[in-house]
Design a protein around this motif. Structure first.
Motif, short mmCIF file in Angstrom:
data_model
loop_
_atom_site.label_atom_id
_atom_site.label_comp_id
_atom_site.label_asym_id
_atom_site.label_seq_id
_atom_site.Cartn_x
_atom_site.Cartn_y
_atom_site.Cartn_z
N ALA A 88 8.69 6.70 3.77
CA ALA A 88 7.35 7.97 3.80
C ALA A 88 7.95 8.17 4.95
CB ALA A 88 6.40 7.43 3.20
N ALA A 89 8.05 6.63 6.00
CA ALA A 89 7.57 6.94 7.67
C ALA A 89 8.93 7.58 8.22
CB ALA A 89 7.71 5.16 7.89
N ALA A 110 9.79 0.23 -4.57
CA ALA A 110 8.36 -0.44 -5.46
C ALA A 110 8.40 -1.98 -4.33
CB ALA A 110 8.80 -1.53 -6.61
N LEU A 111 8.74 -2.17 -3.29
CA LEU A 111 8.13 -3.52 -2.46
C LEU A 111 7.74 -2.88 -1.32
CD1 LEU A 111 11.71 -5.90 -2.97
CD2 LEU A 111 9.28 -5.46 -3.72
N GLY A 117 0.56 -1.23 -0.06
CA GLY A 117 0.42 -0.22 -0.31
C GLY A 117 1.01 1.05 -0.05
N ALA A 118 0.61 1.55 -0.71
CA ALA A 118 0.91 3.65 -0.86
C ALA A 118 1.19 4.02 1.25
CB ALA A 118 -0.07 4.74 -1.20
#
Length: 410
Positions: free
Chosen positions: A187-188, A180-181, A156-157
């Motif tokens: 992001a975190a 990709a994985l 998920g994004a």
């Protein structure tokens, strides 16, 4: 251990370096107790000491054989032996030299060379890997059970990534396969550091860190990737970026070695040393006080039980044992006991593809120790370890920065 260099190697700087490394080995055998492949196979040639003998034979003029290739290929490059060695033998550097010698002598069969070249090309190109992975995920329902199990489910994004907005900023390596994985990892990291008043930025011109090519024996390609990254990151360091952050410990240990790898190149040596000196794992920048501040020191409802799996590239390669554990505890997580934390999980870059049988045995043993304390999560610091373990684990496997992010957002 004395080495008499063959005439063909006397003037080689790498051979002289290998001779010096071998000379520091005192045959004590401490490495045997911590070598995963020796523990599995019980063959002296599948231990660091045995592989040192094989490399010494090549340096002294012996022709490398398939036996030499087999035992050097079986090495995980986990470097647990370096942590154990009382003499400080730089085994990882020696193994790289030995593998380069094998590559030059063309011991490997043509189809093996072709497969390894294709594997390196696929995994080190972010866009190509992402497209290939998406195609595999789309076809997954049509594949057999064995093959489909080896293709990770689509990630998920996750939550939004904050835009760069703070005066303080650091570079964050995007990675090759990680976007990709597991796009949620970087992001975190961006959200955690944003809460601390620090923006993480990405660099458009960067490429693969070079670790994959380096360990596949494509040394010149690895060096070219290192040069490209040095060029890209130096510009941003000149413009005020405080550090280069790594969310994958396998990339971190490679970039920290740029100064050594490019030391003989007049154009790049100084810049490479600067890049290596500026490189930090996330856990080297994030402090216990930072985590306590953004998580409220961990409330009772956040105290999930977590088994920590320290990647070899973090604990042996970068010598950062204990850092992440302290951060997780500061966020309120309860760490479960794990036996033999020094042993490799079997991922080791492309090892889980090229030496699959051994990798699966190592994974089974590692999961056995990780799950003994009945954790709710397994946490790690490297995308390869995460994917390798997650394919067989009964509990979710997460990057530790994701757990910190969720704790600080709660």
């Amino acid at each position: 251990m004395h080495t008499e260099l063959a005439a063909a190697h006397v003037h080689s700087s790498s051979a002289q370096r290998a001779k010096a490394i071998i000379g520091s080995c005192v045959h004590c055998g401490f490495c045997l107790a911590t070598c995963p492949t020796y523990q599995l196979l019980g063959n002296e040639l599948d231990s660091p000491r045995g592989r040192i003998y094989l490399i010494r034979q090549m340096l002294e003029g012996a022709s490398p054989s398939r036996v030499t290739l087999t035992h050097l290929d079986r090495c995980l490059t986990c470097r647990a032996c370096e942590t154990t060695c009382p003499s400080g033998v730089q085994y990882g550097q020696l193994l790289d030299i030995g593998r380069d010698m094998l590559q030059a002598r063309a011991v490997r069969k043509p189809r093996e060379r072709l497969f390894r070249r294709a594997l390196g090309a696929l995994l080190s190109r972010r866009t190509l890997f992402a497209a290939t992975l998406r195609a595999g995920q789309w076809l997954r329902p049509l594949l057999g059970r064995t093959l489909s199990a080896r293709i990770p489910a689509r990630a998920g994004a996750g939550a939004a990534v904050p835009p760069p907005r703070h005066a303080r900023r650091m570079i964050l390596l995007q990675g090759c396969v990680q976007p990709a994985l597991a796009p949620t990892i970087n992001a975190a990291a961006a959200r955690v550091f944003d809460r601390l008043g620090l923006s993480l930025v990405t660099v458009k011109d960067e490429t693969c860190c070079g670790a994959l090519s380096h360990h596949l024996g494509a040394t010149e390609r690895a060096l070219e990737q290192a040069r490209r990254n040095v060029d890209a990151w130096t510009r941003h360091l000149d413009e005020g970026a405080e550090a280069i952050l790594m969310s994958a410990s396998g990339c971190g240990v490679m970039v920290k070695d740029y100064g050594e790898l490019l030391r003989h190149e007049s154009r790049y040596a100084a810049h490479a040393r600067r890049v290596s000196a500026a490189t930090r794992d996330l856990c080297e920048v994030l402090s216990v006080a930072d985590v306590a501040a953004i998580t409220g020191s961990g409330t009772a409802r956040r105290r999930a039980r977590v088994a920590w799996q320290s990647p070899c590239t973090l604990q042996h390669g970068q010598k950062l044992t204990g850092r992440v554990e302290a951060l997780l505890e500061a966020a309120g997580f309860a760490l479960t006991p794990v036996r033999d934390p020094h042993l490799c999980c079997g991922s080791a870059g492309t090892y889980s593809i090229l030496q699959r049988e051994l990798a699966l045995r190592l994974r089974s043993a590692k999961l056995g120790t990780l799950l003994e304390g009945s954790p709710e999560f397994i946490a790690t610091a490297n995308i390869g370890c995460l994917q390798h373990l997650a394919a067989a684990a009964d509990v979710p496997v997460r990057h530790w920065i994701e757990l910190i992010d969720e704790a600080s957002a709660a």
